[in-house]
Motif scaffolding. Structure first.
Motif, PDB file in Angstrom:
ATOM      1  N   ALA A  53       0.846  -1.188   0.000  1.00 53.79           N
ATOM      2  CA  ALA A  53       0.000   0.000   0.000  1.00 53.79           C
ATOM      3  C   ALA A  53       0.886   1.243   0.000  1.00 53.79           C
ATOM      4  O   ALA A  53       1.981   1.247   0.581  1.00 53.79           O
ATOM      5  CB  ALA A  53      -0.898   0.004   1.215  1.00 53.79           C
ATOM      6  N   ALA A  54       0.423   2.272  -0.692  1.00 57.02           N
ATOM      7  CA  ALA A  54       1.138   3.549  -0.679  1.00 57.02           C
ATOM      8  C   ALA A  54       0.159   4.632  -0.229  1.00 57.02           C
ATOM      9  O   ALA A  54      -0.991   4.665  -0.664  1.00 57.02           O
ATOM     10  CB  ALA A  54       1.670   3.880  -2.070  1.00 57.02           C
ATOM     11  N   LEU A  55       0.618   5.490   0.665  1.00 55.99           N
ATOM     12  CA  LEU A  55      -0.171   6.616   1.147  1.00 55.99           C
ATOM     13  C   LEU A  55       0.537   7.887   0.689  1.00 55.99           C
ATOM     14  O   LEU A  55       1.731   8.070   0.979  1.00 55.99           O
ATOM     15  CB  LEU A  55      -0.258   6.543   2.685  1.00 55.99           C
ATOM     16  CG  LEU A  55      -0.990   7.684   3.392  1.00 55.99           C
ATOM     17  CD1 LEU A  55      -2.444   7.789   2.946  1.00 55.99           C
ATOM     18  CD2 LEU A  55      -0.913   7.473   4.916  1.00 55.99           C
ATOM     19  N   GLU A  56      -0.185   8.720  -0.063  1.00 58.79           N
ATOM     20  CA  GLU A  56       0.428   9.921  -0.654  1.00 58.79           C
ATOM     21  C   GLU A  56       1.710   9.582  -1.406  1.00 58.79           C
ATOM     22  O   GLU A  56       2.757  10.213  -1.231  1.00 58.79           O
ATOM     23  CB  GLU A  56       0.708  10.978   0.427  1.00 58.79           C
ATOM     24  CG  GLU A  56      -0.511  11.427   1.209  1.00 58.79           C
ATOM     25  CD  GLU A  56      -1.583  12.163   0.377  1.00 58.79           C
ATOM     26  OE1 GLU A  56      -1.659  11.970  -0.860  1.00 58.79           O
ATOM     27  OE2 GLU A  56      -2.345  12.921   0.990  1.00 58.79           O
ATOM     28  N   LYS A  57       1.639   8.560  -2.222  1.00 56.36           N
ATOM     29  CA  LYS A  57       2.731   8.121  -3.102  1.00 56.36           C
ATOM     30  C   LYS A  57       3.989   7.640  -2.356  1.00 56.36           C
ATOM     31  O   LYS A  57       5.094   7.670  -2.921  1.00 56.36           O
ATOM     32  CB  LYS A  57       3.125   9.230  -4.093  1.00 56.36           C
ATOM     33  CG  LYS A  57       1.988   9.689  -5.013  1.00 56.36           C
ATOM     34  CD  LYS A  57       2.537  10.545  -6.148  1.00 56.36           C
ATOM     35  CE  LYS A  57       1.487  11.464  -6.771  1.00 56.36           C
ATOM     36  NZ  LYS A  57       0.389  10.789  -7.422  1.00 56.36           N
ATOM     37  N   ALA A  58       3.811   7.188  -1.095  1.00 52.64           N
ATOM     38  CA  ALA A  58       4.941   6.599  -0.378  1.00 52.64           C
ATOM     39  C   ALA A  58       4.483   5.261   0.192  1.00 52.64           C
ATOM     40  O   ALA A  58       3.403   5.182   0.795  1.00 52.64           O
ATOM     41  CB  ALA A  58       5.427   7.521   0.738  1.00 52.64           C
ATOM     42  N   ILE A  59       5.319   4.233   0.006  1.00 50.03           N
ATOM     43  CA  ILE A  59       4.974   2.907   0.532  1.00 50.03           C
ATOM     44  C   ILE A  59       4.861   2.975   2.056  1.00 50.03           C
ATOM     45  O   ILE A  59       5.711   3.577   2.713  1.00 50.03           O
ATOM     46  CB  ILE A  59       6.080   1.879   0.166  1.00 50.03           C
ATOM     47  CG1 ILE A  59       6.189   1.699  -1.354  1.00 50.03           C
ATOM     48  CG2 ILE A  59       5.855   0.544   0.871  1.00 50.03           C
ATOM     49  CD1 ILE A  59       5.093   0.881  -1.982  1.00 50.03           C
ATOM     50  N   VAL A  60       3.808   2.376   2.595  1.00 52.07           N
ATOM     51  CA  VAL A  60       3.691   2.287   4.064  1.00 52.07           C
ATOM     52  C   VAL A  60       3.528   0.812   4.442  1.00 52.07           C
ATOM     53  O   VAL A  60       2.967   0.031   3.682  1.00 52.07           O
ATOM     54  CB  VAL A  60       2.494   3.107   4.606  1.00 52.07           C
ATOM     55  CG1 VAL A  60       2.753   4.589   4.432  1.00 52.07           C
ATOM     56  CG2 VAL A  60       1.181   2.722   3.929  1.00 52.07           C
ATOM     57  N   ARG A  61       4.081   0.472   5.597  1.00 52.76           N
ATOM     58  CA  ARG A  61       3.891  -0.891   6.114  1.00 52.76           C
ATOM     59  C   ARG A  61       3.073  -0.780   7.388  1.00 52.76           C
ATOM     60  O   ARG A  61       3.265   0.149   8.163  1.00 52.76           O
ATOM     61  CB  ARG A  61       5.243  -1.548   6.389  1.00 52.76           C
ATOM     62  CG  ARG A  61       6.023  -1.787   5.098  1.00 52.76           C
ATOM     63  CD  ARG A  61       7.389  -2.401   5.300  1.00 52.76           C
ATOM     64  NE  ARG A  61       8.291  -1.941   4.238  1.00 52.76           N
ATOM     65  CZ  ARG A  61       8.231  -2.329   2.970  1.00 52.76           C
ATOM     66  NH1 ARG A  61       7.324  -3.202   2.579  1.00 52.76           N
ATOM     67  NH2 ARG A  61       9.075  -1.854   2.073  1.00 52.76           N
ATOM     68  N   GLY A  62       2.158  -1.711   7.575  1.00 50.06           N
ATOM     69  CA  GLY A  62       1.306  -1.670   8.770  1.00 50.06           C
ATOM     70  C   GLY A  62       0.176  -0.662   8.597  1.00 50.06           C
ATOM     71  O   GLY A  62      -0.018  -0.106   7.510  1.00 50.06           O
ATOM     72  N   ASP A  63      -0.555  -0.437   9.664  1.00 50.00           N
ATOM     73  CA  ASP A  63      -1.736   0.426   9.589  1.00 50.00           C
ATOM     74  C   ASP A  63      -1.344   1.907   9.728  1.00 50.00           C
ATOM     75  O   ASP A  63      -0.276   2.211  10.276  1.00 50.00           O
ATOM     76  CB  ASP A  63      -2.730   0.031  10.697  1.00 50.00           C
ATOM     77  CG  ASP A  63      -4.143   0.518  10.368  1.00 50.00           C
ATOM     78  OD1 ASP A  63      -4.362   1.002   9.244  1.00 50.00           O
ATOM     79  OD2 ASP A  63      -5.021   0.394  11.241  1.00 50.00           O
ATOM     80  N   ARG A  64      -2.171   2.785   9.196  1.00 49.67           N
ATOM     81  CA  ARG A  64      -1.948   4.228   9.277  1.00 49.67           C
ATOM     82  C   ARG A  64      -3.295   4.939   9.342  1.00 49.67           C
ATOM     83  O   ARG A  64      -4.244   4.473   8.708  1.00 49.67           O
ATOM     84  CB  ARG A  64      -1.242   4.758   8.003  1.00 49.67           C
ATOM     85  CG  ARG A  64       0.161   4.324   7.817  1.00 49.67           C
ATOM     86  CD  ARG A  64       1.066   4.875   8.916  1.00 49.67           C
ATOM     87  NE  ARG A  64       2.290   4.081   8.947  1.00 49.67           N
ATOM     88  CZ  ARG A  64       3.423   4.438   8.346  1.00 49.67           C
ATOM     89  NH1 ARG A  64       3.480   5.589   7.706  1.00 49.67           N
ATOM     90  NH2 ARG A  64       4.482   3.679   8.405  1.00 49.67           N
ATOM     91  N   PRO A  65      -3.346   6.061  10.043  1.00 47.56           N
ATOM     92  CA  PRO A  65      -4.560   6.891   9.923  1.00 47.56           C
ATOM     93  C   PRO A  65      -4.613   7.494   8.514  1.00 47.56           C
ATOM     94  O   PRO A  65      -3.571   7.751   7.915  1.00 47.56           O
ATOM     95  CB  PRO A  65      -4.364   7.989  10.979  1.00 47.56           C
ATOM     96  CG  PRO A  65      -2.928   7.955  11.347  1.00 47.56           C
ATOM     97  CD  PRO A  65      -2.362   6.625  10.974  1.00 47.56           C
ATOM     98  N   LEU A  66      -5.818   7.690   7.994  1.00 49.32           N
ATOM     99  CA  LEU A  66      -5.959   8.277   6.655  1.00 49.32           C
ATOM    100  C   LEU A  66      -6.391   9.734   6.776  1.00 49.32           C
ATOM    101  O   LEU A  66      -7.534  10.018   7.119  1.00 49.32           O
ATOM    102  CB  LEU A  66      -7.007   7.499   5.844  1.00 49.32           C
ATOM    103  CG  LEU A  66      -6.683   6.047   5.511  1.00 49.32           C
ATOM    104  CD1 LEU A  66      -7.781   5.441   4.633  1.00 49.32           C
ATOM    105  CD2 LEU A  66      -5.334   5.920   4.814  1.00 49.32           C
TER     106      LEU A  66
END
Lengths: 81, 151, 151, 81
Positions: A53-66
């Protein structure tokens, strides 16, 4: 609100490439659960090995707030060019 | 310079521009990847990128190679969309004082692009379409560069 | 194709022609050697060949590389005469199914051309003219290919 | 008759690049001796390490008879391109 993007075979499985969710779930895992609940085949594809998954065009691992208005992308294993 | 393009491009025109006005560059290596017909087994190739994300990922690799090989300059142009046999898919050029650095950097950039760059590739052949993943050879090629320089 | 020329040439135009109408070539590697100004230490380069003899010597090496690396095609253009800084001296392109063969063949051809090809090279600098011999690095580069493939 | 070619610094030392000899010596060593007798500096340059001779555009080692009308070239160590 958030913008969801699917790439490669994920888009083929889901039948869409881009979607605006408003309201959006509060977290990345919440978003994945929502998409999987709506479409079991997409859910299975998102859970396959190598999907990132990528958030704002950066790969993230684990959960994140959106954050409101964010862009989330689900990326199957990359083919290279 | 890193650029993704939906349009067919001419690798020679890119090389001409890349070589122009260089009085301190001794060596320009280039690589052009072309779409193979494979005697009819593959009819067209479809490449998808994640605009913004894909260029950033390539830039990170390219800037590391620029430092590692003391490059003066590089250029990477990658086709996306539907690509017909014979059309260029990728063009990489590197400029250095001496040829070993130019060759090795170009070779490394191609290895990364082929195996690790964020593209999704679909082959449309006579038996329908299929998504492609990097070959074992592509992965092994890219791993050659993971050890520190000189090791 | 192997060609010696007295005239300045455009490496991009050569690459465009070399890439045209290839539906079974996956990989084209090229190398362009440019004349370096070396911050004024070298003003022009003068290259002499022995017409007929020089092309034959290059062809022998190129045909061996074609066989060794299963090349589909190659092109070698080498400038002779007086060459100004920034001008191309040599262009080598190789075509193969896959990129490793194209890169390695191009690299090997350049190593031979730089160290063993029958050219005589004079550098005209601010302190007059001097004849150049291959550097130790050039000789070592060429010797990398003397061992049998896979050794 | 034979045509004699000098390359690289050999031509600089001799002050000529191409010369027709008629009559010509019968052998390659005879030709080299003749050129050396006429011009000691050229003789020294021809005897320098790495200088090769080519007869009809092919490198030859040792002495050879010179056929009528042949081309002989003296080649200093090659610079590469």
């Amino acid at each position: 609100m958030c913008q969801v993007l699917l790439f490669g075979r994920l888009a083929d499985v889901a039948g869409w490439r881009e979607r605006r969710l408003d309201p959006a779930p509060a977290t990345l895992f919440g978003l994945r659960d929502l998409l999987s609940a709506e479409d079991a085949q997409l859910g299975e594809a998102l859970a396959a090995p190598g999907v990132q998954a990528a958030l704002e065009k950066a790969i993230v691992r684990g959960d994140r707030p959106l954050p409101h208005g964010c862009e989330v992308a689900f990326l199957p294993p990359m083919s290279g060019g | 310079m890193i650029r993704l393009t939906n349009e067919a491009f001419d690798p020679g025109a890119l090389l001409t521009a890349f070589c122009a006005d260089r009085t301190e560059t001794g060596a320009v290596a280039s690589f052009t990847g072309l779409c193979r017909a494979e005697a009819g087994a593959a009819q067209t190739l479809e490449l998808e990128a994640y605009p913004g994300f894909t260029e950033s990922a390539i830039a990170e690799i390219a800037e590391a190679a620029k430092t590692r090989f003391a490059l003066q300059d590089y250029e990477i142009v990658h086709r996306v969309g539907v690509i017909a046999p014979g059309e260029p898919i990728v063009f990489v050029a590197t400029a250095a004082s001496h040829r070993r650095a130019a060759f090795e950097a170009c070779d490394q950039l191609m290895d990364y692009l082929k195996s690790r760059a964020p593209f999704w590739k679909k082959e449309h052949g006579p038996d329908g379409a299929r998504w492609i993943e990097p070959t074992t050879q592509d992965k092994a090629d890219a791993e050659r560069w993971d050890k520190p320089a000189g090791a």
